[in-house]
Scaffold this motif. Structure first.
Motif, PDB file in Angstrom:
ATOM      1  N   VAL A 158       0.842  -1.202   0.000  1.00  0.00           N
ATOM      2  CA  VAL A 158       0.000   0.000   0.000  1.00  0.00           C
ATOM      3  C   VAL A 158       0.877   1.251   0.000  1.00  0.00           C
ATOM      4  O   VAL A 158       0.593   2.222  -0.709  1.00  0.00           O
ATOM      5  CB  VAL A 158      -0.983  -0.001   1.197  1.00  0.00           C
ATOM      6  N   GLY A 159       1.957   1.227   0.762  1.00  0.00           N
ATOM      7  CA  GLY A 159       2.889   2.359   0.763  1.00  0.00           C
ATOM      8  C   GLY A 159       3.482   2.613  -0.613  1.00  0.00           C
ATOM      9  O   GLY A 159       3.567   3.761  -1.059  1.00  0.00           O
ATOM     10  N   VAL A 160       3.864   1.553  -1.300  1.00  0.00           N
ATOM     11  CA  VAL A 160       4.402   1.680  -2.659  1.00  0.00           C
ATOM     12  C   VAL A 160       3.328   2.232  -3.600  1.00  0.00           C
ATOM     13  O   VAL A 160       3.603   3.101  -4.437  1.00  0.00           O
ATOM     14  CB  VAL A 160       4.942   0.319  -3.164  1.00  0.00           C
ATOM     15  N   ILE A 161       2.100   1.755  -3.454  1.00  0.00           N
ATOM     16  CA  ILE A 161       0.994   2.226  -4.299  1.00  0.00           C
ATOM     17  C   ILE A 161       0.743   3.714  -4.056  1.00  0.00           C
ATOM     18  O   ILE A 161       0.532   4.480  -5.008  1.00  0.00           O
ATOM     19  CB  ILE A 161      -0.279   1.392  -4.029  1.00  0.00           C
ATOM     20  N   LEU A 162       0.761   4.133  -2.803  1.00  0.00           N
ATOM     21  CA  LEU A 162       0.551   5.555  -2.496  1.00  0.00           C
ATOM     22  C   LEU A 162       1.671   6.413  -3.077  1.00  0.00           C
ATOM     23  O   LEU A 162       1.425   7.526  -3.561  1.00  0.00           O
ATOM     24  CB  LEU A 162       0.425   5.764  -0.989  1.00  0.00           C
ATOM     25  N   TYR A 163       2.880   5.905  -3.048  1.00  0.00           N
ATOM     26  CA  TYR A 163       3.997   6.618  -3.671  1.00  0.00           C
ATOM     27  C   TYR A 163       3.779   6.709  -5.182  1.00  0.00           C
ATOM     28  O   TYR A 163       4.000   7.752  -5.794  1.00  0.00           O
ATOM     29  CB  TYR A 163       5.317   5.901  -3.353  1.00  0.00           C
ATOM     30  N   PHE A 164       3.325   5.605  -5.779  1.00  0.00           N
ATOM     31  CA  PHE A 164       3.076   5.551  -7.224  1.00  0.00           C
ATOM     32  C   PHE A 164       1.941   6.495  -7.614  1.00  0.00           C
ATOM     33  O   PHE A 164       2.041   7.203  -8.617  1.00  0.00           O
ATOM     34  CB  PHE A 164       2.751   4.103  -7.621  1.00  0.00           C
ATOM     35  N   ILE A 165       0.872   6.539  -6.844  1.00  0.00           N
ATOM     36  CA  ILE A 165      -0.290   7.361  -7.199  1.00  0.00           C
ATOM     37  C   ILE A 165       0.067   8.845  -7.200  1.00  0.00           C
ATOM     38  O   ILE A 165      -0.503   9.624  -7.948  1.00  0.00           O
ATOM     39  CB  ILE A 165      -1.506   7.071  -6.304  1.00  0.00           C
ATOM     40  N   ARG A 166       1.026   9.208  -6.386  1.00  0.00           N
ATOM     41  CA  ARG A 166       1.477  10.600  -6.332  1.00  0.00           C
ATOM     42  C   ARG A 166       2.000  11.052  -7.693  1.00  0.00           C
ATOM     43  O   ARG A 166       1.859  12.204  -8.068  1.00  0.00           O
ATOM     44  CB  ARG A 166       2.540  10.660  -5.250  1.00  0.00           C
ATOM     45  N   ASP A 167       2.596  10.123  -8.447  1.00  0.00           N
ATOM     46  CA  ASP A 167       3.166  10.426  -9.759  1.00  0.00           C
ATOM     47  C   ASP A 167       2.317   9.910 -10.920  1.00  0.00           C
ATOM     48  O   ASP A 167       2.756   9.936 -12.067  1.00  0.00           O
ATOM     49  CB  ASP A 167       4.570   9.823  -9.873  1.00  0.00           C
ATOM     50  N   LEU A 168       1.113   9.424 -10.623  1.00  0.00           N
ATOM     51  CA  LEU A 168       0.289   8.799 -11.664  1.00  0.00           C
ATOM     52  C   LEU A 168      -0.023   9.759 -12.808  1.00  0.00           C
ATOM     53  O   LEU A 168       0.070   9.388 -13.981  1.00  0.00           O
ATOM     54  CB  LEU A 168      -0.999   8.250 -11.047  1.00  0.00           C
ATOM     55  N   GLY A 169      -0.367  10.992 -12.500  1.00  0.00           N
ATOM     56  CA  GLY A 169      -0.668  11.975 -13.552  1.00  0.00           C
ATOM     57  C   GLY A 169       0.530  12.237 -14.444  1.00  0.00           C
ATOM     58  O   GLY A 169       0.413  12.270 -15.672  1.00  0.00           O
ATOM     59  N   ARG A 170       1.700  12.406 -13.835  1.00  0.00           N
ATOM     60  CA  ARG A 170       2.917  12.643 -14.614  1.00  0.00           C
ATOM     61  C   ARG A 170       3.267  11.434 -15.464  1.00  0.00           C
ATOM     62  O   ARG A 170       3.616  11.568 -16.637  1.00  0.00           O
ATOM     63  CB  ARG A 170       4.084  12.978 -13.691  1.00  0.00           C
ATOM     64  N   ILE A 171       3.146  10.253 -14.905  1.00  0.00           N
ATOM     65  CA  ILE A 171       3.461   9.029 -15.653  1.00  0.00           C
ATOM     66  C   ILE A 171       2.522   8.890 -16.842  1.00  0.00           C
ATOM     67  O   ILE A 171       2.965   8.593 -17.957  1.00  0.00           O
ATOM     68  CB  ILE A 171       3.371   7.791 -14.728  1.00  0.00           C
ATOM     69  N   SER A 172       1.232   9.128 -16.627  1.00  0.00           N
ATOM     70  CA  SER A 172       0.257   9.044 -17.726  1.00  0.00           C
ATOM     71  C   SER A 172       0.551  10.075 -18.798  1.00  0.00           C
ATOM     72  O   SER A 172       0.462   9.785 -19.995  1.00  0.00           O
ATOM     73  CB  SER A 172      -1.164   9.219 -17.190  1.00  0.00           C
ATOM     74  N   SER A 173       0.910  11.278 -18.390  1.00  0.00           N
ATOM     75  CA  SER A 173       1.234  12.336 -19.341  1.00  0.00           C
ATOM     76  C   SER A 173       2.486  11.979 -20.149  1.00  0.00           C
ATOM     77  O   SER A 173       2.508  12.128 -21.382  1.00  0.00           O
ATOM     78  CB  SER A 173       1.438  13.654 -18.592  1.00  0.00           C
ATOM     79  N   ASP A 174       3.530  11.519 -19.457  1.00  0.00           N
ATOM     80  CA  ASP A 174       4.766  11.116 -20.146  1.00  0.00           C
ATOM     81  C   ASP A 174       4.499   9.977 -21.120  1.00  0.00           C
ATOM     82  O   ASP A 174       5.022   9.957 -22.230  1.00  0.00           O
ATOM     83  CB  ASP A 174       5.843  10.692 -19.143  1.00  0.00           C
ATOM     84  N   LEU A 175       3.674   9.015 -20.705  1.00  0.00           N
ATOM     85  CA  LEU A 175       3.328   7.901 -21.586  1.00  0.00           C
ATOM     86  C   LEU A 175       2.594   8.405 -22.819  1.00  0.00           C
ATOM     87  O   LEU A 175       2.874   7.968 -23.941  1.00  0.00           O
ATOM     88  CB  LEU A 175       2.474   6.876 -20.834  1.00  0.00           C
TER      89      LEU A 175
END
Length: 186
Positions: A158-175
């Protein structure tokens, strides 16, 4: 992928302990648990292949990772087969759906000249890292018991997921930008 595989595959080492010590069963109980994992994994593969879209992969990885963590938390709290079977099926679904989703993302975003290296790293992380998590969490289970260890692993996930969700918008945009560039080249 590294964190996901280390944390999510701890269930494979802990299943025999759950079958014997928590569910008070034997090989039949373990077989039922493994069968439920297989059913969940099969369904995860079907769902991902039926709804495949590169643009949605970051969001799907978040959702399927969260489902994995939810299954692990449910399973860590279960002392009955009625709750354990759906929980491990959810774990199987989440693990396979996440793993299947990450593979095309790696292949389609890597430069052609680096694709084989990227796939090699993906395979190493996918197949070679999980046993280290099993070794680590197996040692913890000897001290704390299988349910507590499963819960610890799930909370870390869950901690890793919360860290990932913080960057989800940027990752989607970069993709989106990478995919747009790839379409322009072809």
């Amino acid at each position: 992928l590294f964190c996901f595989r280390v944390l999510s595959l701890s269930y494979t080492v802990l299943l025999p302990m759950f079958a014997a010590n928590v569910l008070n069963g034997g090989s039949r109980t373990l077989g039922l648990l493994l069968g439920a994992v297989g059913i969940g994994a099969f369904l995860g593969g079907v769902v991902v292949s039926a709804s495949y879209s590169l643009e949605k992969i970051p969001r799907n990885v978040f959702i399927t990772s969260a489902l994995t963590a939810a299954g692990m938390i449910l399973f860590s709290m279960s002392d009955s087969m009625a709750l354990s079977l759906p929980a491990v099926a959810l774990i199987g679904f989440g693990v396979i759906a996440t793993t299947i989703s990450i593979n095309p993302l790696c292949q389609s975003t890597a430069d052609e000249s680096h694709r084989s290296r990227v796939v090699g790293i993906y395979i190493m992380l996918n197949m070679g890292i999980g046993p280290f998590g099993g070794l680590f969490f197996g040692g913890i289970a000897d001290l704390a018991g299988a349910p507590a260890t499963m819960l610890i692993s799930a909370i870390c996930l869950v901690g890793v997921i919360l860290y990932f969700i913080r960057d989800l918008g940027r990752i989607s945009s970069d993709l989106g930008e990478v995919l747009k560039e790839r379409k322009e080249l072809h």
